[in-house]
Scaffold this active site. Structure first.
Site, PDB file in Angstrom:
ATOM      1  N   GLU A 124       0.870  -1.188   0.000  1.00  0.00           N
ATOM      2  CA  GLU A 124       0.000   0.000   0.000  1.00  0.00           C
ATOM      3  C   GLU A 124       0.902   1.232   0.000  1.00  0.00           C
ATOM      4  OE1 GLU A 124      -3.655   2.073   2.500  1.00  0.00           O
ATOM      5  OE2 GLU A 124      -2.626   0.328   3.332  1.00  0.00           O
ATOM      6  N   HIS A 188      -5.352   6.313  -2.136  1.00  0.00           N
ATOM      7  CA  HIS A 188      -4.475   7.371  -1.634  1.00  0.00           C
ATOM      8  C   HIS A 188      -4.135   8.292  -2.795  1.00  0.00           C
ATOM      9  CE1 HIS A 188      -3.831   6.206   2.535  1.00  0.00           C
ATOM     10  NE2 HIS A 188      -3.881   4.954   2.115  1.00  0.00           N
ATOM     11  N   HIS A 209      -9.819   0.844   0.059  1.00  0.00           N
ATOM     12  CA  HIS A 209     -10.739   1.492   1.024  1.00  0.00           C
ATOM     13  C   HIS A 209     -11.505   2.666   0.387  1.00  0.00           C
ATOM     14  CE1 HIS A 209      -7.192   4.007   1.665  1.00  0.00           C
ATOM     15  NE2 HIS A 209      -6.641   3.178   2.533  1.00  0.00           N
ATOM     16  N   ARG A 220     -19.800  18.377 -10.173  1.00  0.00           N
ATOM     17  CA  ARG A 220     -19.133  18.690 -11.444  1.00  0.00           C
ATOM     18  C   ARG A 220     -17.901  17.829 -11.718  1.00  0.00           C
ATOM     19  NH1 ARG A 220     -21.072  23.507  -9.421  1.00  0.00           N
ATOM     20  NH2 ARG A 220     -22.415  24.690 -10.838  1.00  0.00           N
ATOM     21  N   GLY A 242     -17.954   1.922  10.820  1.00  0.00           N
ATOM     22  CA  GLY A 242     -18.777   3.020  11.290  1.00  0.00           C
ATOM     23  C   GLY A 242     -18.026   4.327  11.423  1.00  0.00           C
ATOM     24  N   HIS A 244     -14.799   4.971   9.170  1.00  0.00           N
ATOM     25  CA  HIS A 244     -14.189   5.295   7.884  1.00  0.00           C
ATOM     26  C   HIS A 244     -15.211   5.767   6.850  1.00  0.00           C
ATOM     27  CE1 HIS A 244     -10.629   3.290   9.511  1.00  0.00           C
ATOM     28  NE2 HIS A 244      -9.951   3.800   8.510  1.00  0.00           N
ATOM     29  N   ASP A 267      -8.360  -3.407   7.005  1.00  0.00           N
ATOM     30  CA  ASP A 267      -7.298  -2.408   7.187  1.00  0.00           C
ATOM     31  C   ASP A 267      -6.814  -2.451   8.632  1.00  0.00           C
ATOM     32  OD1 ASP A 267      -5.527  -0.435   6.360  1.00  0.00           O
ATOM     33  OD2 ASP A 267      -6.919   1.213   6.764  1.00  0.00           O
ATOM     34  N   ALA A 309      -6.254   5.918  11.936  1.00  0.00           N
ATOM     35  CA  ALA A 309      -4.973   5.262  11.674  1.00  0.00           C
ATOM     36  C   ALA A 309      -5.210   3.765  11.510  1.00  0.00           C
ATOM     37  CB  ALA A 309      -4.001   5.532  12.821  1.00  0.00           C
ATOM     38  N   GLY A 310      -5.577   3.367  10.294  1.00  0.00           N
ATOM     39  CA  GLY A 310      -5.994   1.987  10.108  1.00  0.00           C
ATOM     40  C   GLY A 310      -7.272   1.748  10.884  1.00  0.00           C
TER      41      GLY A 310
END
Length: 386
Positions: A124, A188, A209, A220, A242, A244, A267, A309-310
């Site tokens: 990742e 990312h 994710h 737009r 709940g 992310h 994750d 953080a994860g």
């Protein structure tokens, strides 16, 4: 020796059956029936295909970035096995070249020695976008070099996933990765719709994710999220903790995405399956905020900066959350954790379903009449690991 398990219910990955035995030998399913001379075991609950997690940063108190060795891999498999995961891709978050090489060698050894539960690797980063880096270290974000391309194209790493930002990686490089059996995921990233579509046309097949750390859908500018939801051939990973993604947003996305193309990922960081409540990562002090209420998805990991953080999510919790958040059936939630990831990885003949010849990877669940459903047993290659 042939073993036959007999439970009240069996979900074979596609259909739910009542009192359907499963027989296995030498790590493979040999019959969805009883077999003469087999050792018969009656168990309580529902047998389902083992869960497949394509994005796992750690578990059991170990983080793959920090302790890049076989001990970490074994600890991760054991920790996540408690929650029904039977196959995972250890995930290395944006790192320097030396750590990338070390991770590749550790994974190669795990694949060669057939370490149960480890089926490949997920890189990742580090070829991502600084504006969408999350907690990834900007010191290590960089262009994709020939050395790194050679590493990703190794043929001894099992299943290979790499998450890239398509605005920072050339189309020809994406094509080369795909030609060398690397599954290219997009994430990312601050890419436009057009840049994302070009990467999909070059062979990218996944989104890491969905919604998190990627250019947002607007009136737009459809951007990366718009491209992800419209594309019928790619898969999206979804972190259903709940935090992310808002449950309503996740539900809307699942309804918009082509059926069978949304899969559950955790994750997960090192706290899963351990008593760990805090750790350091690339200058971030990360704490576990634990809620003891009935809604386990309240647990979350945050940095001192306030960033997620994860996650502190496990797969059975993701399966339970899928039913309540997305309003999908129990069977569909199970598919999102097993069959759909197997299709994404192109291993659905071996994993993600239970049929003659498939791996004897399955989990035993409490019957789903009353949520939450719990894992009461897990088998990998026909051997109980939990």
């Amino acid at each position: 020796m042939i073993t036959t398990l007999i439970a009240e219910q069996l979900f074979d990955g596609k259909e739910l059956h009542t009192h359907r035995p499963i027989s296995f030998e030498n790590g493979k399913v040999i019959a969805l029936d009883t077999v003469s001379g087999a050792k018969e075991l009656k168990v309580s609950g529902l047998i389902a295909p083992g869960f497949i997690d394509v994005q796992v940063n750690g578990g059991g108190g170990y983080l793959f970035n920090h302790q890049t060795n076989s001990e970490t891999l074994s600890a991760m498999v054991k920790a996540h096995g408690k929650y029904g995961t039977t196959a995972l891709l250890p995930t290395l978050i944006t790192s320097d070249l030396a750590t990338l090489n070390s991770a590749a060698d550790v994974i190669s050894d795990a694949i060669t020695t057939k370490l149960p539960g480890v089926i490949g690797v997920h890189f990742e980063g580090p070829h991502i976008s600084v504006p969408k880096k999350g907690i990834h270290s900007s010191d290590h974000i960089r262009a994709l070099s020939q050395q790194e391309l050679d590493l990703y194209c190794r043929d001894d790493l099992g299943l290979k996933i790499i998450t890239i930002a398509p605005e920072n990686v050339a189309i020809e490089t994406i094509k080369t990765l795909v030609e060398n059996n690397v599954i290219v995921c997009l994430g990312h990233s601050n890419a436009s719709y057009e840049q994302t579509q070009a990467a999909l046309n070059a062979g990218a097949t996944g989104f890491t994710h969905l919604f998190n750390a990627m250019s947002a859908l607007t009136s737009r500018e459809p951007n990366m999220i718009g491209a992800a939801l419209l594309d019928k051939n790619s898969w999206c990973g979804l972190i259903l903790d709940g935090h992310h993604v808002h449950p309503a947003t996740a539900k809307l996305a699942t309804q918009a995405k082509a059926k069978g193309k949304m899969m559950l990922v955790t994750d997960a960081m090192s706290t899963i399956g351990s008593e760990q409540t805090q750790f350091e990562f690339d200058g971030h002090h990360i704490k576990l905020s634990k809620d003891n209420s009935k809604d386990k998805y309240q647990d979350k990991l945050t940095s001192q900066t306030g960033q997620l953080a994860g996650s502190a999510l496990d797969m059975i919790t993701a399966v339970n959350n899928a039913q309540t958040m997305l309003d999908v059936s129990f069977e569909e939630a199970l598919k999102m954790a097993s069959y759909y990831p197997a299709q994404f990885l192109n291993i659905s003949q071996q994993r993600g379903q239970l049929s003659v010849g498939s791996n004897a990877d399955f989990t035993l669940l409490s019957t789903p009449q009353n949520l939450p459903t719990h894992v009461t047993g897990t088998w990998v290659d026909g051997n109980a690991i939990f």
